[in-house]
Design a protein around this motif. Structure first.
Motif, PDB file in Angstrom:
ATOM      1  N   PHE A  15       0.829  -1.210   0.000  1.00 31.23           N
ATOM      2  CA  PHE A  15       0.000   0.000   0.000  1.00 31.23           C
ATOM      3  C   PHE A  15       0.864   1.261   0.000  1.00 31.23           C
ATOM      4  CE2 PHE A  15      -3.747  -2.291   2.176  1.00 31.23           C
ATOM      5  CZ  PHE A  15      -4.305  -2.601   0.954  1.00 31.23           C
ATOM      6  N   ILE A  16       1.927   1.268   0.794  1.00 35.69           N
ATOM      7  CA  ILE A  16       2.810   2.436   0.864  1.00 35.69           C
ATOM      8  C   ILE A  16       3.462   2.696  -0.487  1.00 35.69           C
ATOM      9  CG2 ILE A  16       4.983   3.301   1.847  1.00 35.69           C
ATOM     10  CD1 ILE A  16       4.172   1.856   4.464  1.00 35.69           C
ATOM     11  N   VAL A  17       4.018   1.653  -1.079  1.00 36.32           N
ATOM     12  CA  VAL A  17       4.687   1.809  -2.372  1.00 36.32           C
ATOM     13  C   VAL A  17       3.687   2.219  -3.452  1.00 36.32           C
ATOM     14  CG1 VAL A  17       5.931   0.577  -4.182  1.00 36.32           C
ATOM     15  CG2 VAL A  17       6.575   0.262  -1.804  1.00 36.32           C
ATOM     16  N   ALA A  18       2.521   1.606  -3.466  1.00 37.63           N
ATOM     17  CA  ALA A  18       1.502   1.969  -4.460  1.00 37.63           C
ATOM     18  C   ALA A  18       1.082   3.425  -4.301  1.00 37.63           C
ATOM     19  CB  ALA A  18       0.288   1.053  -4.330  1.00 37.63           C
ATOM     20  N   PHE A  19       0.938   3.876  -3.072  1.00 37.17           N
ATOM     21  CA  PHE A  19       0.576   5.271  -2.819  1.00 37.17           C
ATOM     22  C   PHE A  19       1.647   6.220  -3.342  1.00 37.17           C
ATOM     23  CE2 PHE A  19       0.876   8.997  -0.032  1.00 37.17           C
ATOM     24  CZ  PHE A  19      -0.367   9.568  -0.273  1.00 37.17           C
ATOM     25  N   LEU A  20       2.915   5.889  -3.085  1.00 35.74           N
ATOM     26  CA  LEU A  20       4.007   6.759  -3.533  1.00 35.74           C
ATOM     27  C   LEU A  20       4.134   6.778  -5.055  1.00 35.74           C
ATOM     28  CD1 LEU A  20       6.732   5.961  -0.880  1.00 35.74           C
ATOM     29  CD2 LEU A  20       5.413   8.062  -1.105  1.00 35.74           C
ATOM     30  N   ARG A  23       0.875   8.684  -6.701  1.00 41.41           N
ATOM     31  CA  ARG A  23       0.717  10.102  -6.418  1.00 41.41           C
ATOM     32  C   ARG A  23       1.575  10.948  -7.350  1.00 41.41           C
ATOM     33  NH1 ARG A  23       2.382  11.899  -0.666  1.00 41.41           N
ATOM     34  NH2 ARG A  23       4.346  11.305  -1.558  1.00 41.41           N
ATOM     35  N   ASN A  24       0.970  11.962  -7.920  1.00 39.65           N
ATOM     36  CA  ASN A  24       1.700  12.929  -8.739  1.00 39.65           C
ATOM     37  C   ASN A  24       1.843  14.202  -7.921  1.00 39.65           C
ATOM     38  OD1 ASN A  24       1.877  11.280 -10.976  1.00 39.65           O
ATOM     39  ND2 ASN A  24      -0.136  11.900 -11.722  1.00 39.65           N
ATOM     40  N   ARG A  25       3.072  14.534  -7.576  1.00 41.63           N
ATOM     41  CA  ARG A  25       3.327  15.717  -6.758  1.00 41.63           C
ATOM     42  C   ARG A  25       3.791  16.863  -7.643  1.00 41.63           C
ATOM     43  NH1 ARG A  25       4.862  16.201  -1.738  1.00 41.63           N
ATOM     44  NH2 ARG A  25       3.845  14.806  -0.337  1.00 41.63           N
ATOM     45  N   PRO A  26       3.499  18.096  -7.223  1.00 42.38           N
ATOM     46  CA  PRO A  26       4.020  19.250  -7.951  1.00 42.38           C
ATOM     47  C   PRO A  26       5.547  19.315  -7.847  1.00 42.38           C
ATOM     48  CG  PRO A  26       2.389  19.913  -6.294  1.00 42.38           C
ATOM     49  CD  PRO A  26       2.612  18.451  -6.148  1.00 42.38           C
ATOM     50  N   VAL A  27       6.161  20.067  -8.747  1.00 41.88           N
ATOM     51  CA  VAL A  27       7.623  20.186  -8.787  1.00 41.88           C
ATOM     52  C   VAL A  27       8.165  20.786  -7.504  1.00 41.88           C
ATOM     53  CG1 VAL A  27       9.551  21.254 -10.012  1.00 41.88           C
ATOM     54  CG2 VAL A  27       7.614  20.368 -11.293  1.00 41.88           C
ATOM     55  N   SER A  28       7.417  21.679  -6.853  1.00 46.06           N
ATOM     56  CA  SER A  28       7.907  22.361  -5.658  1.00 46.06           C
ATOM     57  C   SER A  28       8.141  21.409  -4.493  1.00 46.06           C
ATOM     58  CB  SER A  28       6.938  23.462  -5.228  1.00 46.06           C
ATOM     59  OG  SER A  28       5.694  22.881  -4.892  1.00 46.06           O
ATOM     60  N   THR A  29       7.547  20.244  -4.512  1.00 53.49           N
ATOM     61  CA  THR A  29       7.734  19.293  -3.420  1.00 53.49           C
ATOM     62  C   THR A  29       8.503  18.055  -3.871  1.00 53.49           C
ATOM     63  OG1 THR A  29       5.598  18.291  -3.847  1.00 53.49           O
ATOM     64  CG2 THR A  29       5.661  20.057  -2.200  1.00 53.49           C
ATOM     65  N   ALA A  30       9.315  18.202  -4.879  1.00 58.38           N
ATOM     66  CA  ALA A  30      10.089  17.066  -5.386  1.00 58.38           C
ATOM     67  C   ALA A  30      11.043  16.528  -4.332  1.00 58.38           C
ATOM     68  CB  ALA A  30      10.860  17.464  -6.640  1.00 58.38           C
ATOM     69  N   VAL A  31      11.556  17.407  -3.458  1.00 59.61           N
ATOM     70  CA  VAL A  31      12.471  16.965  -2.404  1.00 59.61           C
ATOM     71  C   VAL A  31      11.743  16.026  -1.446  1.00 59.61           C
ATOM     72  CG1 VAL A  31      13.842  17.738  -0.434  1.00 59.61           C
ATOM     73  CG2 VAL A  31      13.924  19.005  -2.579  1.00 59.61           C
ATOM     74  N   ASN A  32      10.515  16.381  -1.050  1.00 55.36           N
ATOM     75  CA  ASN A  32       9.732  15.510  -0.174  1.00 55.36           C
ATOM     76  C   ASN A  32       9.440  14.177  -0.838  1.00 55.36           C
ATOM     77  OD1 ASN A  32       9.665  17.340   1.914  1.00 55.36           O
ATOM     78  ND2 ASN A  32       7.717  18.221   1.286  1.00 55.36           N
ATOM     79  N   SER A  33       9.142  14.199  -2.125  1.00 55.85           N
ATOM     80  CA  SER A  33       8.852  12.975  -2.853  1.00 55.85           C
ATOM     81  C   SER A  33      10.073  12.062  -2.881  1.00 55.85           C
ATOM     82  CB  SER A  33       8.402  13.308  -4.269  1.00 55.85           C
ATOM     83  OG  SER A  33       8.123  12.132  -4.984  1.00 55.85           O
ATOM     84  N   PHE A  35      12.489  12.057  -0.683  1.00 56.72           N
ATOM     85  CA  PHE A  35      12.676  11.583   0.684  1.00 56.72           C
ATOM     86  C   PHE A  35      11.733  10.422   0.981  1.00 56.72           C
ATOM     87  CE2 PHE A  35      11.390  11.713   5.165  1.00 56.72           C
ATOM     88  CZ  PHE A  35      12.614  11.449   5.761  1.00 56.72           C
ATOM     89  N   GLU A  36      10.468  10.556   0.596  1.00 55.88           N
ATOM     90  CA  GLU A  36       9.496   9.492   0.833  1.00 55.88           C
ATOM     91  C   GLU A  36       9.864   8.219   0.071  1.00 55.88           C
ATOM     92  OE1 GLU A  36       5.895  11.419  -0.294  1.00 55.88           O
ATOM     93  OE2 GLU A  36       5.695  12.452   1.632  1.00 55.88           O
ATOM     94  N   MET A  37      10.357   8.372  -1.141  1.00 57.37           N
ATOM     95  CA  MET A  37      10.766   7.203  -1.920  1.00 57.37           C
ATOM     96  C   MET A  37      11.990   6.548  -1.278  1.00 57.37           C
ATOM     97  SD  MET A  37       9.711   5.350  -4.243  1.00 57.37           S
ATOM     98  CE  MET A  37       8.801   5.991  -5.594  1.00 57.37           C
ATOM     99  N   THR A  42      14.188   2.058   1.869  1.00 53.70           N
ATOM    100  CA  THR A  42      14.782   1.564   3.110  1.00 53.70           C
ATOM    101  C   THR A  42      13.873   0.517   3.749  1.00 53.70           C
ATOM    102  OG1 THR A  42      15.911   3.669   3.469  1.00 53.70           O
ATOM    103  CG2 THR A  42      15.680   2.229   5.375  1.00 53.70           C
ATOM    104  N   LEU A  43      12.582   0.753   3.753  1.00 54.14           N
ATOM    105  CA  LEU A  43      11.633  -0.239   4.277  1.00 54.14           C
ATOM    106  C   LEU A  43      11.695  -1.534   3.469  1.00 54.14           C
ATOM    107  CD1 LEU A  43       8.460   1.859   5.095  1.00 54.14           C
ATOM    108  CD2 LEU A  43       9.891   0.607   6.709  1.00 54.14           C
TER     109      LEU A  43
END
Length: 123
Positions: A15-20, A23-33, A35-37, A42-43
């Protein structure tokens, strides 16, 4: 019970991987994306190492309904040692993947060395 717990881990990780991925994130939050990936990867590594460490024990004890190796024998002890070493491998995984862990372990190591040598250096 072990199988059910493991199945729950795999389902929620999926579920976590499918969610990531979905999800299409805007360019301004690419750093967060990123990090989440990185956290998701790591998981995946932790789950993979867990599987690699525990799989031999589970197979040797439960796959045929009877133990494949002699209980308390040398092979059983080695297989059990590999399974229990999973906890020690988490330390290596987190240290290699997360910079904050590396920094914290470095500070702790320096303090331990200073205490052993009697030096009053503190950070």
């Amino acid at each position: 019970m072990f199988g059910l717990s493991y199945a729950i881990i795999i389902v929620f990780y999926t579920f976590i991987v499918a969610f990531l991925v979905r999800r299409n994130r805007p360019v301004s939050t690419a750093v967060n994306s990123r990090f989440e990936m990185r956290v998701a990867i790591t998981l995946a590594i932790v789950t993979g190492v867990f599987t690699a460490c525990w799989f031999p024990l589970i197979v040797s004890l439960f796959v045929t309904g009877k133990p494949l190796v002699r209980p308390r024998g040398v092979a059983h002890m080695w297989i059990r040692t590999i399974a229990l070493s999973n906890s020690a491998m988490n330390f290596v995984i987190y240290t290699s993947r997360i910079p904050d862990f590396r920094a914290a372990y470095g500070v702790t190591f320096r303090k331990m060395c200073c205490c052993l040598t009697g030096n009053k250096y503190r950070r």
